[in-house]
Design an enzyme around this catalytic site. Structure first.
Site, mmCIF file in Angstrom:
data_model
loop_
_atom_site.group_PDB
_atom_site.id
_atom_site.type_symbol
_atom_site.label_atom_id
_atom_site.label_comp_id
_atom_site.label_asym_id
_atom_site.label_seq_id
_atom_site.Cartn_x
_atom_site.Cartn_y
_atom_site.Cartn_z
ATOM 1 N N CYS A 250 30.413 47.548 67.794
ATOM 2 C CA CYS A 250 31.760 47.308 67.271
ATOM 3 C C CYS A 250 32.745 48.363 67.777
ATOM 4 O O CYS A 250 33.896 48.044 68.081
ATOM 5 C CB CYS A 250 31.727 47.254 65.751
ATOM 6 S SG CYS A 250 30.825 45.811 65.133
ATOM 7 N N GLU B 41 33.719 43.618 62.183
ATOM 8 C CA GLU B 41 34.673 44.102 63.183
ATOM 9 C C GLU B 41 34.767 43.146 64.369
ATOM 10 O O GLU B 41 35.862 42.849 64.850
ATOM 11 C CB GLU B 41 34.277 45.503 63.680
ATOM 12 C CG GLU B 41 34.249 46.568 62.605
ATOM 13 C CD GLU B 41 32.884 46.752 61.958
ATOM 14 O OE1 GLU B 41 32.627 47.849 61.441
ATOM 15 O OE2 GLU B 41 32.065 45.805 61.966
ATOM 16 N N HIS C 277 29.253 40.760 63.369
ATOM 17 C CA HIS C 277 29.676 41.864 62.501
ATOM 18 C C HIS C 277 31.138 41.650 62.112
ATOM 19 O O HIS C 277 31.903 40.995 62.836
ATOM 20 C CB HIS C 277 29.535 43.198 63.225
ATOM 21 C CG HIS C 277 28.121 43.583 63.520
ATOM 22 N ND1 HIS C 277 27.765 44.872 63.826
ATOM 23 C CD2 HIS C 277 26.971 42.846 63.559
ATOM 24 C CE1 HIS C 277 26.456 44.930 64.045
ATOM 25 N NE2 HIS C 277 25.958 43.710 63.899
ATOM 26 N N CYS D 207 29.434 50.286 63.994
ATOM 27 C CA CYS D 207 28.282 50.554 64.842
ATOM 28 C C CYS D 207 28.769 50.730 66.289
ATOM 29 O O CYS D 207 29.948 50.521 66.596
ATOM 30 C CB CYS D 207 27.271 49.410 64.748
ATOM 31 S SG CYS D 207 27.801 47.887 65.551
#
Length: 174
Positions: free
Chosen positions: A104, A72, A70, A101
């Site tokens: 993260c 992040e 992801h 999410c």
């Protein structure tokens, strides 16, 4: 596109400073970069309190096969090469094109980042792409469980964030 405070309220967004607006828009640029490479459109920028860019990243899960790729997470990994001092991270802001999410959000807490600003919220993102999240745990719930204060601002620049995610999605992996 110019968004007025009235538009932000209508769209459920929070008004931002000029600096926050600039950096959040850069996260949108990284989200577009992810999409052009065949990934899901997520981007992140981490900025020190003095304005230095500490990390910039996009989601690369599809091209790497790494489900933790992801935006992040990729940005947070950069913060260790070379290591950014904890006192700098505590005053830093992570800008994310969409609400982080749970995975993260936990990584943000473990990294010690003190502030998060995000564009599109989960509610709108899940309306557009209901298959997306593996968890419904909200990032604010994760931040509230941190051992230090994590300030969270968002959704923000919602109309611009929606433009990143509407009609720009790849089908789920089989």
């Amino acid at each position: 596109m110019s968004i007025t405070v009235q538009d932000q309220r209508f769209l459920g967004g929070q008004p931002l400073s000029a600096i926050d607006t600039q950096h959040l828009r850069q996260a949108f640029v990284w989200a577009h970069a992810a999409r052009t490479r065949g990934n899901r459109p997520f981007g992140t920028v981490v900025v020190a309190q003095d304005g230095r860019i500490l990390a910039e990243a996009f989601s690369n899960s599809r091209e790497t096969g790494d489900c933790t790729g992801h935006a992040e997470m990729n940005a947070i990994r950069q913060l260790g090469k070379p290591p950014v001092p904890a006192e700098v991270l505590a005053q830093a802001t992570l800008y994310a094109s969409a609400q982080p999410c749970a995975m993260c959000a936990c990584a943000i807490c473990h990294a010690g980042i003190g502030r998060v600003v995000y564009g599109l919220d989960d509610e709108r993102l899940l309306q557009l792409h209901p298959h997306l999240r593996g968890s419904t745990l909200d990032c604010r719930t994760v931040f509230d469980s941190a051992t230090y204060a994590v300030r969270c601002i968002g959704p923000a620049l919602v109309a611009e964030a929606l433009a990143v995610y509407e009609n720009s999605w790849l089908p789920p992996l089989a």
